[in-house]
Design a protein around this motif. Structure first.
Motif, PDB file in Angstrom:
ATOM      1  N   ALA A  93       0.820  -1.208   0.000  1.00 43.25           N
ATOM      2  CA  ALA A  93       0.000   0.000   0.000  1.00 43.25           C
ATOM      3  C   ALA A  93       0.855   1.259   0.000  1.00 43.25           C
ATOM      4  O   ALA A  93       0.624   2.191  -0.777  1.00 43.25           O
ATOM      5  CB  ALA A  93      -0.941  -0.004   1.210  1.00 43.25           C
ATOM      6  N   VAL A  94       1.871   1.305   0.874  1.00 38.88           N
ATOM      7  CA  VAL A  94       2.725   2.488   0.977  1.00 38.88           C
ATOM      8  C   VAL A  94       3.503   2.705  -0.318  1.00 38.88           C
ATOM      9  O   VAL A  94       3.595   3.832  -0.838  1.00 38.88           O
ATOM     10  CB  VAL A  94       3.687   2.354   2.172  1.00 38.88           C
ATOM     11  CG1 VAL A  94       4.745   3.465   2.135  1.00 38.88           C
ATOM     12  CG2 VAL A  94       2.921   2.404   3.484  1.00 38.88           C
ATOM     13  N   THR A  95       4.083   1.630  -0.860  1.00 37.09           N
ATOM     14  CA  THR A  95       4.854   1.756  -2.096  1.00 37.09           C
ATOM     15  C   THR A  95       3.958   2.150  -3.259  1.00 37.09           C
ATOM     16  O   THR A  95       4.357   2.937  -4.131  1.00 37.09           O
ATOM     17  CB  THR A  95       5.575   0.436  -2.426  1.00 37.09           C
ATOM     18  OG1 THR A  95       6.244  -0.045  -1.264  1.00 37.09           O
ATOM     19  CG2 THR A  95       6.599   0.642  -3.533  1.00 37.09           C
ATOM     20  N   VAL A 125      -2.126   3.554  -6.493  1.00 39.48           N
ATOM     21  CA  VAL A 125      -3.359   3.355  -5.732  1.00 39.48           C
ATOM     22  C   VAL A 125      -3.871   4.715  -5.255  1.00 39.48           C
ATOM     23  O   VAL A 125      -3.076   5.536  -4.807  1.00 39.48           O
ATOM     24  CB  VAL A 125      -3.117   2.428  -4.518  1.00 39.48           C
ATOM     25  CG1 VAL A 125      -4.346   2.345  -3.634  1.00 39.48           C
ATOM     26  CG2 VAL A 125      -2.723   1.036  -4.983  1.00 39.48           C
ATOM     27  N   PRO A 126      -5.178   4.962  -5.341  1.00 39.17           N
ATOM     28  CA  PRO A 126      -5.724   6.210  -4.791  1.00 39.17           C
ATOM     29  C   PRO A 126      -5.341   6.359  -3.319  1.00 39.17           C
ATOM     30  O   PRO A 126      -5.445   5.401  -2.551  1.00 39.17           O
ATOM     31  CB  PRO A 126      -7.239   6.035  -4.960  1.00 39.17           C
ATOM     32  CG  PRO A 126      -7.379   5.081  -6.107  1.00 39.17           C
ATOM     33  CD  PRO A 126      -6.218   4.133  -5.984  1.00 39.17           C
ATOM     34  N   VAL A 127      -4.916   7.554  -2.956  1.00 34.75           N
ATOM     35  CA  VAL A 127      -4.420   7.769  -1.592  1.00 34.75           C
ATOM     36  C   VAL A 127      -5.477   7.411  -0.547  1.00 34.75           C
ATOM     37  O   VAL A 127      -5.171   6.775   0.467  1.00 34.75           O
ATOM     38  CB  VAL A 127      -3.957   9.233  -1.416  1.00 34.75           C
ATOM     39  CG1 VAL A 127      -3.572   9.500   0.034  1.00 34.75           C
ATOM     40  CG2 VAL A 127      -2.780   9.537  -2.331  1.00 34.75           C
ATOM     41  N   VAL A 185      -4.926   4.818   2.517  1.00 35.87           N
ATOM     42  CA  VAL A 185      -4.983   5.347   3.885  1.00 35.87           C
ATOM     43  C   VAL A 185      -6.059   4.623   4.687  1.00 35.87           C
ATOM     44  O   VAL A 185      -5.844   4.250   5.853  1.00 35.87           O
ATOM     45  CB  VAL A 185      -5.238   6.864   3.873  1.00 35.87           C
ATOM     46  CG1 VAL A 185      -5.578   7.365   5.272  1.00 35.87           C
ATOM     47  CG2 VAL A 185      -4.021   7.602   3.333  1.00 35.87           C
ATOM     48  N   ALA A 186      -7.232   4.409   4.083  1.00 37.42           N
ATOM     49  CA  ALA A 186      -8.312   3.701   4.782  1.00 37.42           C
ATOM     50  C   ALA A 186      -7.879   2.301   5.180  1.00 37.42           C
ATOM     51  O   ALA A 186      -8.177   1.826   6.286  1.00 37.42           O
ATOM     52  CB  ALA A 186      -9.558   3.647   3.897  1.00 37.42           C
TER      53      ALA A 186
END
Length: 212
Positions: free
Chosen positions: A98-100, A107-109, A113-114
């Motif tokens: 997710a972070v990468t 990926v949509p932020v 984040v969710a």
């Protein structure tokens, strides 16, 4: 009465390997952990088909999540280390991907984040229960489904930002699993609250009980 002694000893024999470290299941989990930085590296590089390769590797790691658990049970190699490593590998894989993916714009932020906030809340909750002396919490069905769906969605988002010929279809398809994944993830998080409170209360009662 003597005839009952073998049956009493049998569970102890079955539980003897609980603290083994070198098992096939743990080795497989360690292999999955070792592949996590490879996924991140391929995502960041994006040379030629690197990002597409990252998506396929991430999908393979997500699809084989069940293998180490099956190995442990079928080979009677369930271990204390494995019970920690297995969910740790899943959390690290999801967080790293997710972070990468945010860093490279795959990926949509808000989606990442969710998912990450939910993972952090669950991780902190599990640690809090353990620190309070509660028994280890099991992952609920909704949480397992959420993780599975996210591990389907993330590779598709990555494909959507790769040079694959079907990148447009991949990104569009990613929205099918990701929305229910986020809903199920937070539903499962809320569902943990009741059991967590009960386990914390039990842990405090156990600590307060006078030593016999």
């Amino acid at each position: 009465m003597p005839a009952a002694e073998p049956s009493a000893a049998a569970p102890q024999a079955a539980e003897a390997p609980v603290d083994r470290i070198l098992t096939a299941a743990n080795a497989f989990t360690a292999l999955r952990l070792a592949c996590i930085p490879v996924v991140a590296l391929l995502l960041v590089r994006d040379h030629g088909s690197d990002r597409e390769a990252a998506a396929w590797l991430l999908a393979a790691l997500g699809a084989t999540d069940w293998v180490d658990g099956q190995l442990a049970r079928r080979l009677h190699q369930v271990s204390s280390l494995g019970k920690v490593l297995d969910p740790l590998a899943d959390r690290l894989l999801l967080a790293t991907a997710a972070v990468t993916s945010i860093a490279v714009g795959a990926v949509p932020v808000w989606v990442a984040v969710a998912a990450l906030v939910r993972e952090a809340v669950v991780a902190v909750g599990f640690v809090y229960v353990a620190a309070a002396g509660g028994r280890r919490m099991d992952v609920n069905l909704a949480g397992k489904a959420a993780t599975f769906l996210l591990m389907v969605a993330l590779p598709l988002f990555i494909i959507g930002h790769s040079r694959a010929s079907w990148h447009g279809a991949g990104e569009a398809a990613a929205w099918v699993p990701v929305l229910p994944a986020l809903v199920l993830g937070w539903v499962s998080t809320i569902a943990y609250v009741g059991p967590a409170r009960r386990l914390v209360a039990e842990g405090r009662v156990g600590r307060a009980a006078p030593a016999q």
